[in-house]
Design a protein around this motif. Structure first.
Motif, PDB file in Angstrom:
ATOM      1  N   HIS A 130     -18.188  12.387  17.323  1.00  0.00           N
ATOM      2  CA  HIS A 130     -19.143  13.124  17.721  1.00  0.00           C
ATOM      3  C   HIS A 130     -19.183  13.434  19.199  1.00  0.00           C
ATOM      4  CE1 HIS A 130     -21.547   9.568  18.848  1.00  0.00           C
ATOM      5  NE2 HIS A 130     -21.526   9.106  17.567  1.00  0.00           N
ATOM      6  N   ILE A 131     -20.077  14.277  19.600  1.00  0.00           N
ATOM      7  CA  ILE A 131     -20.437  14.158  21.143  1.00  0.00           C
ATOM      8  C   ILE A 131     -21.929  13.710  21.143  1.00  0.00           C
ATOM      9  CG2 ILE A 131     -21.209  15.714  22.976  1.00  0.00           C
ATOM     10  CD1 ILE A 131     -18.841  17.488  22.080  1.00  0.00           C
ATOM     11  N   ALA A 132     -22.120  12.527  22.009  1.00  0.00           N
ATOM     12  CA  ALA A 132     -23.383  12.016  21.949  1.00  0.00           C
ATOM     13  C   ALA A 132     -23.755  12.133  23.439  1.00  0.00           C
ATOM     14  CB  ALA A 132     -23.058  10.210  22.114  1.00  0.00           C
ATOM     15  N   LEU A 133     -25.214  12.749  23.487  1.00  0.00           N
ATOM     16  CA  LEU A 133     -26.150  13.267  24.539  1.00  0.00           C
ATOM     17  C   LEU A 133     -27.222  12.400  24.764  1.00  0.00           C
ATOM     18  CD1 LEU A 133     -25.832  17.126  23.630  1.00  0.00           C
ATOM     19  CD2 LEU A 133     -24.425  16.006  25.297  1.00  0.00           C
ATOM     20  N   VAL A 134     -27.441  11.998  25.908  1.00  0.00           N
ATOM     21  CA  VAL A 134     -28.403  11.002  26.181  1.00  0.00           C
ATOM     22  C   VAL A 134     -29.070  11.291  27.307  1.00  0.00           C
ATOM     23  CG1 VAL A 134     -29.382   8.708  26.610  1.00  0.00           C
ATOM     24  CG2 VAL A 134     -27.464   8.909  24.801  1.00  0.00           C
ATOM     25  N   VAL A 135     -30.325  11.561  27.659  1.00  0.00           N
ATOM     26  CA  VAL A 135     -30.955  11.729  29.108  1.00  0.00           C
ATOM     27  C   VAL A 135     -31.561  10.388  29.334  1.00  0.00           C
ATOM     28  CG1 VAL A 135     -32.769  12.658  30.176  1.00  0.00           C
ATOM     29  CG2 VAL A 135     -31.652  14.334  28.516  1.00  0.00           C
ATOM     30  N   GLY A 136     -30.907   9.813  30.405  1.00  0.00           N
ATOM     31  CA  GLY A 136     -31.414   8.371  30.944  1.00  0.00           C
ATOM     32  C   GLY A 136     -32.558   8.329  31.534  1.00  0.00           C
ATOM     33  N   ASP A 137     -32.856   7.141  32.006  1.00  0.00           N
ATOM     34  CA  ASP A 137     -34.317   6.643  32.687  1.00  0.00           C
ATOM     35  C   ASP A 137     -33.810   6.147  34.173  1.00  0.00           C
ATOM     36  OD1 ASP A 137     -33.313   4.225  32.211  1.00  0.00           O
ATOM     37  OD2 ASP A 137     -34.860   3.816  30.383  1.00  0.00           O
ATOM     38  N   ASP A 138     -34.969   5.594  34.392  1.00  0.00           N
ATOM     39  CA  ASP A 138     -34.805   5.183  35.855  1.00  0.00           C
ATOM     40  C   ASP A 138     -33.636   3.826  35.973  1.00  0.00           C
ATOM     41  OD1 ASP A 138     -36.432   6.630  37.211  1.00  0.00           O
ATOM     42  OD2 ASP A 138     -38.243   5.254  36.947  1.00  0.00           O
ATOM     43  N   SER A 139     -33.366   3.236  34.857  1.00  0.00           N
ATOM     44  CA  SER A 139     -32.454   2.048  34.958  1.00  0.00           C
ATOM     45  C   SER A 139     -30.933   2.423  34.270  1.00  0.00           C
ATOM     46  CB  SER A 139     -32.811   1.053  33.830  1.00  0.00           C
ATOM     47  OG  SER A 139     -33.034   1.508  32.552  1.00  0.00           O
ATOM     48  N   GLY A 140     -30.659   3.912  34.119  1.00  0.00           N
ATOM     49  CA  GLY A 140     -29.525   4.182  33.766  1.00  0.00           C
ATOM     50  C   GLY A 140     -29.376   5.168  32.598  1.00  0.00           C
ATOM     51  N   ASP A 141     -28.631   5.009  31.619  1.00  0.00           N
ATOM     52  CA  ASP A 141     -28.718   6.038  30.504  1.00  0.00           C
ATOM     53  C   ASP A 141     -29.795   5.696  29.482  1.00  0.00           C
ATOM     54  OD1 ASP A 141     -27.854   3.828  28.661  1.00  0.00           O
ATOM     55  OD2 ASP A 141     -25.628   4.563  28.463  1.00  0.00           O
ATOM     56  N   GLY A 142     -30.562   4.465  29.731  1.00  0.00           N
ATOM     57  CA  GLY A 142     -31.631   4.261  28.981  1.00  0.00           C
ATOM     58  C   GLY A 142     -31.398   3.648  27.547  1.00  0.00           C
ATOM     59  N   THR A 143     -30.232   3.272  27.211  1.00  0.00           N
ATOM     60  CA  THR A 143     -29.778   2.724  25.872  1.00  0.00           C
ATOM     61  C   THR A 143     -29.962   1.060  25.999  1.00  0.00           C
ATOM     62  OG1 THR A 143     -28.171   4.166  25.830  1.00  0.00           O
ATOM     63  CG2 THR A 143     -27.933   2.349  24.446  1.00  0.00           C
ATOM     64  N   THR A 144     -30.777   0.615  25.018  1.00  0.00           N
ATOM     65  CA  THR A 144     -30.899  -0.603  24.918  1.00  0.00           C
ATOM     66  C   THR A 144     -29.911  -1.091  23.456  1.00  0.00           C
ATOM     67  OG1 THR A 144     -33.294  -0.719  25.453  1.00  0.00           O
ATOM     68  CG2 THR A 144     -32.552  -2.438  24.238  1.00  0.00           C
ATOM     69  N   TRP A 145     -28.990  -1.737  23.847  1.00  0.00           N
ATOM     70  CA  TRP A 145     -28.027  -2.459  22.739  1.00  0.00           C
ATOM     71  C   TRP A 145     -28.549  -3.815  21.955  1.00  0.00           C
ATOM     72  CZ3 TRP A 145     -24.331   0.597  20.828  1.00  0.00           C
ATOM     73  CH2 TRP A 145     -24.003   1.550  21.642  1.00  0.00           C
ATOM     74  N   LEU A 146     -28.533  -3.870  20.843  1.00  0.00           N
ATOM     75  CA  LEU A 146     -28.985  -4.936  20.100  1.00  0.00           C
ATOM     76  C   LEU A 146     -27.690  -5.440  19.210  1.00  0.00           C
ATOM     77  CD1 LEU A 146     -32.256  -2.876  18.847  1.00  0.00           C
ATOM     78  CD2 LEU A 146     -31.998  -4.550  20.722  1.00  0.00           C
ATOM     79  N   GLU A 147     -28.034  -6.347  18.132  1.00  0.00           N
ATOM     80  CA  GLU A 147     -27.196  -6.760  17.287  1.00  0.00           C
ATOM     81  C   GLU A 147     -26.403  -5.855  16.496  1.00  0.00           C
ATOM     82  OE1 GLU A 147     -30.652  -6.304  14.262  1.00  0.00           O
ATOM     83  OE2 GLU A 147     -30.329  -6.723  16.470  1.00  0.00           O
ATOM     84  N   PRO A 148     -24.990  -6.359  16.098  1.00  0.00           N
ATOM     85  CA  PRO A 148     -24.308  -5.687  15.304  1.00  0.00           C
ATOM     86  C   PRO A 148     -24.792  -5.348  13.959  1.00  0.00           C
ATOM     87  CG  PRO A 148     -22.899  -7.504  16.187  1.00  0.00           C
ATOM     88  CD  PRO A 148     -24.359  -7.760  16.618  1.00  0.00           C
ATOM     89  N   VAL A 149     -24.582  -4.415  13.307  1.00  0.00           N
ATOM     90  CA  VAL A 149     -24.799  -3.852  11.600  1.00  0.00           C
ATOM     91  C   VAL A 149     -23.944  -4.902  10.948  1.00  0.00           C
ATOM     92  CG1 VAL A 149     -24.817  -2.236  10.109  1.00  0.00           C
ATOM     93  CG2 VAL A 149     -25.314  -1.600  12.632  1.00  0.00           C
ATOM     94  N   THR A 150     -24.648  -5.605  10.205  1.00  0.00           N
ATOM     95  CA  THR A 150     -23.924  -6.090   9.361  1.00  0.00           C
ATOM     96  C   THR A 150     -22.999  -5.585   8.102  1.00  0.00           C
ATOM     97  OG1 THR A 150     -25.473  -6.638   7.677  1.00  0.00           O
ATOM     98  CG2 THR A 150     -25.704  -8.087   9.355  1.00  0.00           C
TER      99      THR A 150
END
Length: 136
Positions: free
Chosen positions: A104-124
């Motif tokens: 897929h092509i992933a499109l994200v509009v960032g915020d003041d801190s970068g791309d605005g993504t918060t990464w969390l734990e792995p999917v079990t």
């Protein structure tokens, strides 16, 4: 105008993905623009960690069959030519099915801190298997 004929393929970082995932960046956020775009290829069984985006995310599937899951257990099966919008702040994951690759092509509009993504734990594996079962 800038004509870009190719971008390097890199392996996606293991701390954010399960399985083999490959990334070609299309556009990285540069001021004043905040768009990040990338072509992401998931091998069968590969997936992102749980994550969210400050301003949401749009996924345009270019090839294969995949899944997108949310914390409430909702799962959407996606395939080539389909578009999925993930709302701002919604924790979700996406990846390939166990028997098909997905790109897929992933499109994200960032915020003041970068791309605005918060990464969390792995999917079990149990969460992934439940998503597979519920998406048939």
């Amino acid at each position: 105008m800038e004509h870009i004929t190719s971008t390097p393929t890199m392996k996606a970082p293991a701390e954010r993905f399960t399985g083999d995932v490959y990334l070609n960046m299309i556009e990285a956020p540069t001021e004043p623009a905040r768009l990040a775009a990338g072509l992401v290829r998931f091998t069968p069984g590969a997936r992102t960690n749980w994550h969210s985006h400050a301003n949401g995310q749009v996924l345009y599937v270019t090839d294969g069959v995949g899944l997108v899951g949310t914390r409430d257990g909702s799962v959407v099966r996606i395939s080539a030519g389909q578009i999925l919008k993930c709302p701002a702040g919604e924790e979700h994951w996406h990846g390939a099915t166990d028997s098909n690759l997905m790109a897929h092509i992933a499109l994200v509009v960032g915020d003041d801190s970068g791309d605005g993504t918060t990464w969390l734990e792995p999917v079990t594996d149990a969460q992934y298997e439940a998503a597979l079962s519920s998406s048939h």
